[in-house]
Design a protein around this motif. Structure first.
Motif, PDB file in Angstrom:
ATOM      1  N   UNK A 183       0.829  -1.205   0.000  1.00  0.00           N
ATOM      2  CA  UNK A 183       0.000   0.000   0.000  1.00  0.00           C
ATOM      3  C   UNK A 183       0.866   1.258   0.000  1.00  0.00           C
ATOM      4  N   UNK A 184       1.986   1.208   0.715  1.00  0.00           N
ATOM      5  CA  UNK A 184       2.895   2.350   0.720  1.00  0.00           C
ATOM      6  C   UNK A 184       3.463   2.591  -0.667  1.00  0.00           C
ATOM      7  N   UNK A 185       3.835   1.519  -1.369  1.00  0.00           N
ATOM      8  CA  UNK A 185       4.351   1.675  -2.729  1.00  0.00           C
ATOM      9  C   UNK A 185       3.304   2.318  -3.641  1.00  0.00           C
ATOM     10  N   UNK A 186       2.084   1.805  -3.599  1.00  0.00           N
ATOM     11  CA  UNK A 186       1.047   2.306  -4.502  1.00  0.00           C
ATOM     12  C   UNK A 186       0.652   3.746  -4.169  1.00  0.00           C
ATOM     13  N   UNK A 187       0.730   4.106  -2.885  1.00  0.00           N
ATOM     14  CA  UNK A 187       0.458   5.486  -2.509  1.00  0.00           C
ATOM     15  C   UNK A 187       1.591   6.413  -2.946  1.00  0.00           C
ATOM     16  N   UNK A 188       2.798   5.869  -3.005  1.00  0.00           N
ATOM     17  CA  UNK A 188       3.963   6.673  -3.371  1.00  0.00           C
ATOM     18  C   UNK A 188       4.105   6.819  -4.873  1.00  0.00           C
ATOM     19  N   UNK A 224       1.699   5.820  -7.657  1.00  0.00           N
ATOM     20  CA  UNK A 224       0.479   5.291  -8.264  1.00  0.00           C
ATOM     21  C   UNK A 224       0.674   5.079  -9.766  1.00  0.00           C
ATOM     22  N   UNK A 225       0.208   3.947 -10.234  1.00  0.00           N
ATOM     23  CA  UNK A 225       0.333   3.646 -11.653  1.00  0.00           C
ATOM     24  C   UNK A 225       1.613   2.944 -12.040  1.00  0.00           C
ATOM     25  N   UNK A 226       2.551   2.839 -11.083  1.00  0.00           N
ATOM     26  CA  UNK A 226       3.801   2.133 -11.348  1.00  0.00           C
ATOM     27  C   UNK A 226       3.734   0.750 -10.714  1.00  0.00           C
ATOM     28  N   UNK A 227       3.847  -0.267 -11.515  1.00  0.00           N
ATOM     29  CA  UNK A 227       3.733  -1.639 -11.018  1.00  0.00           C
ATOM     30  C   UNK A 227       4.897  -1.987 -10.107  1.00  0.00           C
ATOM     31  N   UNK A 228       4.571  -2.600  -8.968  1.00  0.00           N
ATOM     32  CA  UNK A 228       5.599  -3.088  -8.048  1.00  0.00           C
ATOM     33  C   UNK A 228       5.987  -4.492  -8.459  1.00  0.00           C
ATOM     34  N   UNK A 229       7.262  -4.706  -8.691  1.00  0.00           N
ATOM     35  CA  UNK A 229       7.726  -6.001  -9.178  1.00  0.00           C
ATOM     36  C   UNK A 229       7.886  -7.027  -8.068  1.00  0.00           C
ATOM     37  N   UNK A 230       7.952  -6.578  -6.837  1.00  0.00           N
ATOM     38  CA  UNK A 230       8.083  -7.523  -5.730  1.00  0.00           C
ATOM     39  C   UNK A 230       8.410  -6.819  -4.434  1.00  0.00           C
ATOM     40  N   UNK A 231       8.164  -7.492  -3.311  1.00  0.00           N
ATOM     41  CA  UNK A 231       8.507  -6.923  -2.010  1.00  0.00           C
ATOM     42  C   UNK A 231      10.012  -6.832  -1.817  1.00  0.00           C
ATOM     43  N   UNK A 253      12.924  -5.824  -4.324  1.00  0.00           N
ATOM     44  CA  UNK A 253      13.138  -5.312  -5.678  1.00  0.00           C
ATOM     45  C   UNK A 253      14.002  -4.060  -5.615  1.00  0.00           C
ATOM     46  N   UNK A 254      14.799  -3.837  -6.629  1.00  0.00           N
ATOM     47  CA  UNK A 254      15.609  -2.620  -6.703  1.00  0.00           C
ATOM     48  C   UNK A 254      14.743  -1.368  -6.775  1.00  0.00           C
ATOM     49  N   UNK A 255      13.480  -1.541  -7.104  1.00  0.00           N
ATOM     50  CA  UNK A 255      12.573  -0.391  -7.161  1.00  0.00           C
ATOM     51  C   UNK A 255      12.494   0.359  -5.836  1.00  0.00           C
ATOM     52  N   UNK A 256      12.646  -0.355  -4.740  1.00  0.00           N
ATOM     53  CA  UNK A 256      12.495   0.273  -3.428  1.00  0.00           C
ATOM     54  C   UNK A 256      13.539   1.357  -3.182  1.00  0.00           C
ATOM     55  N   UNK A 257      14.661   1.265  -3.871  1.00  0.00           N
ATOM     56  CA  UNK A 257      15.687   2.299  -3.704  1.00  0.00           C
ATOM     57  C   UNK A 257      15.176   3.663  -4.162  1.00  0.00           C
ATOM     58  N   UNK A 258      14.193   3.656  -5.069  1.00  0.00           N
ATOM     59  CA  UNK A 258      13.638   4.923  -5.542  1.00  0.00           C
ATOM     60  C   UNK A 258      12.934   5.680  -4.430  1.00  0.00           C
ATOM     61  N   UNK A 259      12.483   4.970  -3.403  1.00  0.00           N
ATOM     62  CA  UNK A 259      11.805   5.602  -2.271  1.00  0.00           C
ATOM     63  C   UNK A 259      12.789   6.007  -1.188  1.00  0.00           C
ATOM     64  N   UNK A 260      14.026   5.570  -1.296  1.00  0.00           N
ATOM     65  CA  UNK A 260      15.011   5.927  -0.292  1.00  0.00           C
ATOM     66  C   UNK A 260      15.251   4.860   0.745  1.00  0.00           C
ATOM     67  N   UNK A 261      14.995   3.577   0.375  1.00  0.00           N
ATOM     68  CA  UNK A 261      15.414   2.476   1.240  1.00  0.00           C
ATOM     69  C   UNK A 261      16.863   2.143   0.923  1.00  0.00           C
ATOM     70  N   UNK A 262      17.551   1.510   1.860  1.00  0.00           N
ATOM     71  CA  UNK A 262      18.983   1.287   1.684  1.00  0.00           C
ATOM     72  C   UNK A 262      19.295   0.250   0.608  1.00  0.00           C
ATOM     73  N   UNK A 263      18.377  -0.689   0.418  1.00  0.00           N
ATOM     74  CA  UNK A 263      18.608  -1.734  -0.568  1.00  0.00           C
ATOM     75  C   UNK A 263      17.299  -2.168  -1.183  1.00  0.00           C
ATOM     76  N   UNK A 264      17.311  -3.354  -1.744  1.00  0.00           N
ATOM     77  CA  UNK A 264      16.107  -3.816  -2.440  1.00  0.00           C
ATOM     78  C   UNK A 264      15.087  -4.483  -1.524  1.00  0.00           C
TER      79      UNK A 264
END
Length: 259
Positions: free
Chosen positions: A86-91, A93-100, A102-113
């Motif tokens: 839910x946090x990903x989709x709120x951050x 919206x419209x961008x598919x999350x590839x997995x819990x 995933x390197x995508x999480x770095x875009x939000x400012x997490x340290x790793x995937x």
């Protein structure tokens, strides 16, 4: 929770990107009364701690918040997984999350995937805080996530990890793991919590926005995060002790938030 420090990633901000890119460097820094009866004061050097008796309603409100604070993030818990999605989709919206994971999480400012490794300092409540911010003050949330305002440093604070550290800082500032308030700040906050059981979540949103404003005012870079968070804490303490604060929304810095 670690009290003396933690690791983080400084996010390099590049112009023209709506989402912060995963261009990062490693680093480390120290991240980090109405209705009461005062029963005793214990002084150690310059530190005075006050103990307050609580009414049954106050005890119940404090216990509910402490129950939330005590919950660790569990990557195998379905409720926790859904909250993270839910946090990903709120951050984004419209961008598919590839997995819990995933390197995508770095875009939000997490340290790793894998964001679950960053929740150790704040527990599940730190995820709840971020999600509350995204859902209730989406305009301010997006401004901070995407670093939309002000003259930014080349190396910015990582949004999500900063959020976890804000949760941790507030728990420490308000001494919320104690059985009852041991400071005037803690006692004042508990009265605000009685008025609104989401007072901690709202205070979190206020703190995040206030921290970002101070970041810009101080022309800070990622090495200055600890200094900025200390300055933010001092202002929060001053505002909470103002005489006319009857509810969390009365804090002057609440006006910085936008829905």
């Amino acid at each position: 929770m670690e009290q003396n420090g933690g690791s983080f990633l400084a996010v390099r901000r590049l112009s023209g990107h709506h989402h912060p890119p995963a261009d990062v460097v490693s680093g480390s820094t120290a991240w980090i009364g109405r209705g009461f009866s005062c029963v005793c004061v214990q002084r150690r050097d310059s530190d005075a701690r006050i103990s307050f008796d609580l009414t049954p309603i106050q005890e119940e409100c404090l216990q509910r918040l402490q129950n939330r604070i005590e919950v660790p993030y569990d990557s195998q818990n379905g409720e926790h997984q859904e909250a993270l999605k839910a946090l990903w989709h709120a951050s984004f919206p419209g961008t598919e999350l590839l997995g819990l994971v995933s390197d995508q999480w770095k875009e939000m400012g997490w340290q790793g995937k894998d964001p679950s490794t960053d929740f150790r300092g704040g527990g599940f409540i730190s995820l709840e805080n971020l999600l509350y911010f995204a859902k209730n003050y989406p305009k301010s949330f997006e401004e901070l996530l995407c670093k939309q305002n002000g003259d930014r440093a080349l190396w910015e604070y990582p949004f999500a990890v900063a959020g976890v550290n804000i949760t941790f800082m507030l728990i420490q500032m308000l001494d919320l793991q104690a059985a009852k308030p041991r400071s005037l700040i803690g006692a004042v906050f508990l009265n605000l919590l009685i008025e609104n059981d989401r007072a901690f979540d709202i205070l979190y949103c206020i703190t995040f926005k206030l921290m970002d404003r101070k970041w810009l005012e101080m022309h800070a870079t990622y090495m200055d995060f600890n200094t900025v968070i200390k300055s933010t804490r001092r202002q929060l303490e001053r505002e909470l002790l103002l005489e006319d604060i009857q509810q969390i929304e009365d804090m002057p810095s609440y006006s910085f938030l936008a829905r």
